[in-house]
Design a protein around this motif. Structure first.
Motif, mmCIF file in Angstrom:
data_model
loop_
_atom_site.group_PDB
_atom_site.id
_atom_site.type_symbol
_atom_site.label_atom_id
_atom_site.label_comp_id
_atom_site.label_asym_id
_atom_site.label_seq_id
_atom_site.Cartn_x
_atom_site.Cartn_y
_atom_site.Cartn_z
ATOM 1 N N LEU A 82 29.083 -12.537 79.783
ATOM 2 C CA LEU A 82 27.647 -12.377 80.009
ATOM 3 C C LEU A 82 27.327 -11.826 81.392
ATOM 4 N N GLN A 83 28.164 -12.128 82.374
ATOM 5 C CA GLN A 83 27.924 -11.587 83.714
ATOM 6 C C GLN A 83 27.999 -10.066 83.671
ATOM 7 N N GLU A 84 29.045 -9.558 83.052
ATOM 8 C CA GLU A 84 29.214 -8.112 82.924
ATOM 9 C C GLU A 84 28.084 -7.499 82.093
ATOM 10 N N ALA A 85 27.758 -8.141 80.979
ATOM 11 C CA ALA A 85 26.689 -7.625 80.113
ATOM 12 C C ALA A 85 25.348 -7.630 80.833
ATOM 13 N N PHE A 86 25.073 -8.683 81.590
ATOM 14 C CA PHE A 86 23.804 -8.774 82.315
ATOM 15 C C PHE A 86 23.729 -7.713 83.408
ATOM 16 N N ASP A 87 24.819 -7.566 84.146
ATOM 17 C CA ASP A 87 24.838 -6.559 85.214
ATOM 18 C C ASP A 87 24.603 -5.162 84.651
ATOM 19 N N GLU A 88 25.234 -4.858 83.539
ATOM 20 C CA GLU A 88 25.044 -3.550 82.900
ATOM 21 C C GLU A 88 23.617 -3.392 82.391
ATOM 22 N N LYS A 89 23.062 -4.445 81.827
ATOM 23 C CA LYS A 89 21.680 -4.391 81.326
ATOM 24 C C LYS A 89 20.708 -4.136 82.472
ATOM 25 N N MET A 90 20.923 -4.777 83.625
ATOM 26 C CA MET A 90 20.038 -4.562 84.768
ATOM 27 C C MET A 90 20.116 -3.121 85.268
ATOM 28 N N LYS A 91 21.319 -2.549 85.270
ATOM 29 C CA LYS A 91 21.460 -1.138 85.662
ATOM 30 C C LYS A 91 20.695 -0.241 84.694
ATOM 31 N N LEU A 92 20.868 -0.488 83.404
ATOM 32 C CA LEU A 92 20.196 0.312 82.383
ATOM 33 C C LEU A 92 18.683 0.199 82.499
ATOM 34 N N LYS A 93 18.169 -1.030 82.636
ATOM 35 C CA LYS A 93 16.727 -1.230 82.731
ATOM 36 C C LYS A 93 16.163 -0.575 83.995
ATOM 37 N N THR A 94 16.906 -0.665 85.080
ATOM 38 C CA THR A 94 16.452 -0.071 86.333
ATOM 39 C C THR A 94 16.365 1.445 86.203
ATOM 40 N N LYS A 95 17.396 2.041 85.628
ATOM 41 C CA LYS A 95 17.400 3.494 85.445
ATOM 42 C C LYS A 95 16.297 3.917 84.475
ATOM 43 N N ARG A 96 16.193 3.238 83.354
ATOM 44 C CA ARG A 96 15.238 3.607 82.313
ATOM 45 C C ARG A 96 13.795 3.374 82.746
ATOM 46 N N ASP A 97 13.564 2.294 83.459
ATOM 47 C CA ASP A 97 12.197 1.877 83.764
ATOM 48 C C ASP A 97 11.790 2.131 85.216
ATOM 49 N N MET A 98 12.562 2.957 85.926
ATOM 50 C CA MET A 98 12.319 3.177 87.353
ATOM 51 C C MET A 98 10.847 3.479 87.645
ATOM 52 N N ALA A 99 10.251 4.389 86.912
ATOM 53 C CA ALA A 99 8.865 4.748 87.167
ATOM 54 C C ALA A 99 7.919 4.250 86.077
ATOM 55 N N ARG A 100 8.481 3.822 84.978
ATOM 56 C CA ARG A 100 7.669 3.459 83.816
ATOM 57 C C ARG A 100 6.614 2.400 84.142
ATOM 58 N N HIS A 101 7.021 1.314 84.744
ATOM 59 C CA HIS A 101 6.078 0.233 85.030
ATOM 60 C C HIS A 101 5.169 0.572 86.210
ATOM 61 N N GLN A 102 5.700 1.317 87.173
ATOM 62 C CA GLN A 102 4.895 1.736 88.316
ATOM 63 C C GLN A 102 3.735 2.633 87.881
ATOM 64 N N ASN A 103 3.963 3.405 86.819
ATOM 65 C CA ASN A 103 2.950 4.341 86.332
ATOM 66 C C ASN A 103 2.088 3.772 85.206
ATOM 67 N N ASN A 104 2.285 2.531 84.884
ATOM 68 C CA ASN A 104 1.524 1.889 83.795
ATOM 69 C C ASN A 104 0.187 1.400 84.339
ATOM 70 N N LYS A 105 -0.867 2.056 83.968
ATOM 71 C CA LYS A 105 -2.207 1.696 84.452
ATOM 72 C C LYS A 105 -2.613 0.289 84.009
ATOM 73 N N LYS A 106 -2.040 -0.178 82.909
ATOM 74 C CA LYS A 106 -2.359 -1.518 82.417
ATOM 75 C C LYS A 106 -1.857 -2.614 83.367
ATOM 76 N N LEU A 107 -0.881 -2.286 84.197
ATOM 77 C CA LEU A 107 -0.315 -3.270 85.107
ATOM 78 C C LEU A 107 -0.952 -3.251 86.485
ATOM 79 N N LYS A 108 -1.889 -2.391 86.696
ATOM 80 C CA LYS A 108 -2.540 -2.275 88.018
ATOM 81 C C LYS A 108 -3.619 -3.299 88.165
#
Length: 108
Positions: A82-108
């Motif tokens: 799970l440590q390896e899986a979690f670390d990989e998931k965090m990398k993937l989410k960071t890459k995929r969502d780098m600007a997604r949430h920052q640009n979400n007007k619903k979160l402002k």
């Protein structure tokens, strides 16, 4: 504490106190039950449902810990690091969502 240490701690507990792991299907059913208990607390305490008197003493942290424990059991049983899986998931989410949430007007 790292997740790998938690997996080891759960395995040691199973070997010394728990006798053996329940089979994977049983643990999946237990996990579903525990997630349901978390959902009940959240929906009644933070959602629109009214909280029953018997639910007011329920400890959300304890129920979340139950979910974590059974998840760690399933990881151990299936040979999942799970440590390896979690670390990989965090990398993937960071890459995929780098600007997604920052640009979400619903979160402002």
């Amino acid at each position: 504490m790292e997740i790998s240490r938690l997996q080891q701690q759960v395995d040691e507990w199973i070997q010394t106190v728990g006798v053996r792991y329940f089979n994977e299907l049983t643990n999946m059913a237990i996990l579903t039950e525990e997630v349901g208990e978390v959902a009940r607390i959240i929906s009644r305490r933070y959602g629109e449902q009214s909280e029953k008197e018997s639910d007011r003493t329920k400890d959300l942290g304890e129920e979340l810990a139950d979910v974590l424990f059974v998840t760690l059991c399933l990881a151990n049983q299936t040979g999942t690091d799970l440590q390896e899986a979690f670390d990989e998931k965090m990398k993937l989410k960071t890459k995929r969502d780098m600007a997604r949430h920052q640009n979400n007007k619903k979160l402002k």
